[in-house]
Design a protein around this motif. Structure first.
Motif, short mmCIF file in Angstrom:
data_model
loop_
_atom_site.label_atom_id
_atom_site.label_comp_id
_atom_site.label_asym_id
_atom_site.label_seq_id
_atom_site.Cartn_x
_atom_site.Cartn_y
_atom_site.Cartn_z
N ILE A 181 16.60 4.14 10.84
CA ILE A 181 15.34 3.43 10.60
C ILE A 181 15.58 2.30 9.61
CG2 ILE A 181 12.94 3.68 9.87
CD1 ILE A 181 13.30 6.72 10.53
N ASN A 182 15.38 1.10 10.06
CA ASN A 182 15.61 -0.09 9.26
C ASN A 182 14.29 -0.56 8.67
OD1 ASN A 182 16.72 -2.36 8.11
ND2 ASN A 182 16.76 -3.54 10.01
N LEU A 183 14.09 -0.30 7.37
CA LEU A 183 12.87 -0.72 6.69
C LEU A 183 13.13 -2.06 6.02
CD1 LEU A 183 11.89 2.70 5.09
CD2 LEU A 183 10.90 1.64 7.12
N GLN A 184 12.56 -3.09 6.60
CA GLN A 184 12.78 -4.43 6.06
C GLN A 184 11.90 -4.65 4.84
OE1 GLN A 184 12.22 -6.89 9.63
NE2 GLN A 184 14.44 -7.13 9.70
N SER A 185 11.67 -5.88 4.49
CA SER A 185 11.00 -6.19 3.22
C SER A 185 9.53 -5.78 3.21
CB SER A 185 11.12 -7.69 2.91
OG SER A 185 10.58 -8.45 4.00
N SER A 186 8.94 -5.54 4.38
CA SER A 186 7.52 -5.19 4.42
C SER A 186 7.30 -3.77 3.94
CB SER A 186 6.97 -5.36 5.83
OG SER A 186 7.68 -4.54 6.73
N LYS A 187 6.16 -3.52 3.35
CA LYS A 187 5.82 -2.20 2.82
C LYS A 187 5.37 -1.28 3.94
CE LYS A 187 2.66 -0.01 -0.47
NZ LYS A 187 1.52 -0.25 -1.40
N ILE A 188 5.67 0.01 3.82
CA ILE A 188 5.20 0.99 4.80
C ILE A 188 3.68 1.07 4.71
CG2 ILE A 188 5.25 3.42 5.48
CD1 ILE A 188 8.02 3.60 4.26
N ILE A 189 3.02 0.82 5.82
CA ILE A 189 1.55 0.82 5.84
C ILE A 189 1.06 1.90 6.77
CG2 ILE A 189 1.40 -1.65 5.30
CD1 ILE A 189 0.99 -2.16 8.28
N ASP A 215 15.84 -7.52 -0.57
CA ASP A 215 15.23 -8.86 -0.63
C ASP A 215 14.00 -8.88 -1.54
OD1 ASP A 215 17.17 -9.41 1.15
OD2 ASP A 215 15.88 -9.50 2.92
N ASN A 216 13.17 -7.88 -1.40
CA ASN A 216 11.97 -7.76 -2.24
C ASN A 216 12.08 -6.46 -3.01
OD1 ASN A 216 9.32 -7.28 -3.23
ND2 ASN A 216 8.47 -8.62 -1.65
N LYS A 217 12.49 -6.54 -4.27
CA LYS A 217 12.78 -5.34 -5.05
C LYS A 217 11.55 -4.48 -5.23
CE LYS A 217 16.70 -7.28 -7.59
NZ LYS A 217 17.28 -7.57 -8.92
N ASP A 218 10.38 -5.11 -5.42
CA ASP A 218 9.16 -4.34 -5.66
C ASP A 218 8.79 -3.53 -4.41
OD1 ASP A 218 6.77 -3.70 -7.29
OD2 ASP A 218 5.72 -4.74 -5.65
N THR A 219 8.86 -4.17 -3.23
CA THR A 219 8.55 -3.47 -1.98
C THR A 219 9.58 -2.38 -1.71
OG1 THR A 219 7.53 -5.47 -1.07
CG2 THR A 219 8.17 -3.75 0.49
N ALA A 220 10.86 -2.68 -1.97
CA ALA A 220 11.91 -1.70 -1.74
C ALA A 220 11.68 -0.47 -2.62
CB ALA A 220 13.28 -2.31 -2.03
N ARG A 221 11.30 -0.69 -3.89
CA ARG A 221 11.05 0.42 -4.80
C ARG A 221 9.89 1.28 -4.31
NH1 ARG A 221 7.39 0.94 -8.52
NH2 ARG A 221 6.84 -1.27 -8.42
N LYS A 222 8.80 0.65 -3.86
CA LYS A 222 7.65 1.40 -3.38
C LYS A 222 7.99 2.19 -2.11
CE LYS A 222 4.15 -1.69 -5.36
NZ LYS A 222 3.05 -2.64 -5.09
N ASN A 223 8.79 1.58 -1.22
CA ASN A 223 9.19 2.30 0.00
C ASN A 223 10.03 3.53 -0.34
OD1 ASN A 223 7.88 0.57 1.74
ND2 ASN A 223 9.68 -0.69 2.15
N ILE A 224 10.95 3.37 -1.30
CA ILE A 224 11.79 4.49 -1.70
C ILE A 224 10.94 5.59 -2.33
CG2 ILE A 224 13.64 5.22 -3.27
CD1 ILE A 224 14.93 2.47 -2.84
N GLU A 225 9.96 5.21 -3.16
CA GLU A 225 9.07 6.20 -3.78
C GLU A 225 8.30 6.98 -2.72
OE1 GLU A 225 6.61 4.02 -6.44
OE2 GLU A 225 8.16 3.81 -7.99
N TYR A 226 7.81 6.27 -1.72
CA TYR A 226 7.05 6.95 -0.66
C TYR A 226 7.95 7.89 0.14
CZ TYR A 226 4.60 7.72 3.72
OH TYR A 226 4.02 8.32 4.81
#
Length: 488
Positions: A181-189, A215-226
């Motif tokens: 699963i390739n999670l790009q810069s967009s946030k999981i919605i 690419d987007n550290k803030d989005t990457a961090r939130k995706n990892i947290e989720y």
């Protein structure tokens, strides 16, 4: 293509319909050689038709569009880092960016075969299949791959186009599915992707791998947290992609590790020829199912079923070859060179040689055509231009398999000093054609000497058959290495 280490078609989609064909007959010519893991110390290789050997199958498919090249990833999975090779065509190679017209639904196959070295990427053979196009549009080949594969790697990306696909239609609990699963810069919605991930987290097998982009550290961090909340063992199943390094290479290194773990279990290994029934079950045609292919296979089996010991079979069935033909070849050569004339006059010595040649030809003409040779000759005479290639390929396939086994036995016994000449253990279609050629030459001699009439000839049509085989693209061996003779 296979000899050049390119992937070859396994399932071919029809151009004008939704049907597919499993190219089993087309793959029977491919013979591979490798050193099994349990023979690494002895350096003893195995050699077999690739459709007959049981090898674990690992398949790669994608759901929806994917920003990275799946084929490029596979090439790097199968290649050492310093020796990249393009097994599968991708958009970065010459001609790889041509618009796709008939490739959707095509399943390609390639093999990794170990050389018995420490540098081998995998120590056991692996069959790799690659489904071109979106699996949602190619459900038949995807279903086939799901049934025959030890593992199916499914590439998924979180782009908007995937919202139109049915994530929930995929059985996430299927034991041989592994999701990349390739999670790009967009946030999981909220949406189908989130529902899919929730379902995936409930599966005990834990067969998933997430790729997070920096690419987007803030989005990457939130995706990892989720993801950490719903996947407890996330650390072992996540790659944070470094933008300074090739993303395909980073993924391929992880896939190599996963594939080594999966193939070490040696589960669900089947030979390609045993997968024909699976193809029927999912309504995929098999190229061997046509009447011409079935009938000619039966005849080829009838001809080869009596072959036990190859050396004995050749001695009993092909009596016009061997020592007699070698002597004939030497006499014909001596007739031209006259090296061993001694004290005899030229004419007397020449008459002596001709008499011996005539005696040998008479001995040949007295031999009866064996039953297997009759069946072979009858097939060459009566089969049409369209059917004959099926028969010749089947016969070659079975004769090659018998010869490989026989030669392997010789090589094993030779180490103990008990081996026979390998050439005696080699049996191919050229031996059948040589035998018929000797019958023809013996008959020509009998006709020229006036010992038989035209109406008594049985092999006068052989030159026509030989010419037809050449015109149809079948190679005829004119020079016989065993007898050092050119039977023209």
């Amino acid at each position: 293509m296979s000899m050049c280490q390119f992937a070859v078609p396994l399932i071919l989609p029809a151009v004008d319909s939704n049907s597919h064909t499993f190219l089993l007959f087309g793959l029977r010519d491919i013979v591979k050689r490798w050193i099994p893991n349990n023979q690494r110390q002895q350096k003893e290789y195995a050699e077999e038709s690739i459709v007959q050997h049981s090898i674990p199958v690992i398949s790669f498919v994608r759901l929806g569009e994917y920003s990275l090249s799946k084929s490029k990833i596979l090439n790097q999975v199968l290649s050492p880092e310093e020796q990249a090779h393009d097994f599968f065509v991708h958009h970065d190679i010459n001609g790889g960016d041509v618009n796709r017209k008939i490739a959707d639904g095509l399943v390609e196959v390639a093999w990794y075969l170990p050389a018995g070295m420490e540098s081998d990427l995998f120590h056991d053979p692996i069959t790799i299949t690659n489904l071109r196009g979106d699996l949602q549009n190619n459900k038949k080949p995807f279903c086939f791959l799901s049934k025959i594969s030890q593992t199916v790697f499914i590439f998924i990306e979180d782009n908007k186009a995937l919202e139109s696909h049915h994530f929930t239609d995929i059985n996430v609990s299927c034991k041989n599915y592994f999701f990349i699963i390739n999670l790009q810069s967009s946030k999981i919605i909220d949406g189908k992707l989130k529902t899919f991930l929730t379902n995936l987290s409930c599966v005990e097998s834990r067969k998933y791998l997430f790729m997070i982009h920096k690419d987007n550290k803030d989005t990457a961090r939130k995706n990892i947290e989720y993801l950490t909340k719903i996947f407890p063992d996330l650390k072992q199943n996540i790659i944070v992609l470094n933008p300074r390094i090739s993303q395909e290479r980073q993924i391929s290194i992880k896939l190599q590790v996963l594939m080594k773990e999966l193939t070490s279990k040696k589960e669900n290994t089947n030979a390609l020829q045993d997968m024909a029934q699976v193809a029927y079950d999912v309504r995929i045609d098999v190229d061997e199912n046509c009447k011409e292919c079935k009938d000619t296979r039966t005849l080829a089996l009838e001809i080869t079923k009596s072959i036990g010991d190859v050396a004995v079979y050749k001695k009993e069935t092909m009596k016009l070859q061997g020592d007699a033909w070698i002597e004939l070849a030497k006499l014909e050569k001596e007739l031209c060179q006259m090296k061993n004339q001694g004290n005899l006059s030229g004419q007397a010595y020449k008459s002596q040689l001709i008499k011996r040649i005539e005696d040998l030809r008479r001995q040949q003409s007295q031999q009866r055509l064996p039953e297997d040779m009759k069946k072979f000759l009858d097939a060459l005479i009566r089969m049409s231009k369209e059917v004959l290639p099926f028969f010749l390929k089947w016969l070659k396939f079975y004769l090659d398999a018998i010869s490989r086994d026989s030669i392997l036995q010789v090589q094993q016994t030779e180490e103990k000093g008990l081996g026979k000449n390998i050439s005696d253990r080699n049996l191919g279609m050229e031996h059948f054609l040589r035998e018929l050629g000797q019958f023809y030459e013996a008959e020509c001699f009998m006709k020229e000497s006036g010992e038989i009439q035209d109406r008594q000839r049985k092999f006068h049509h052989l030159p026509e058959i030989g010419a037809r085989l050449l015109l149809d693209g079948f190679p005829l061996e004119l020079i016989d290495g065993d007898a050092s003779n050119i039977p023209l």
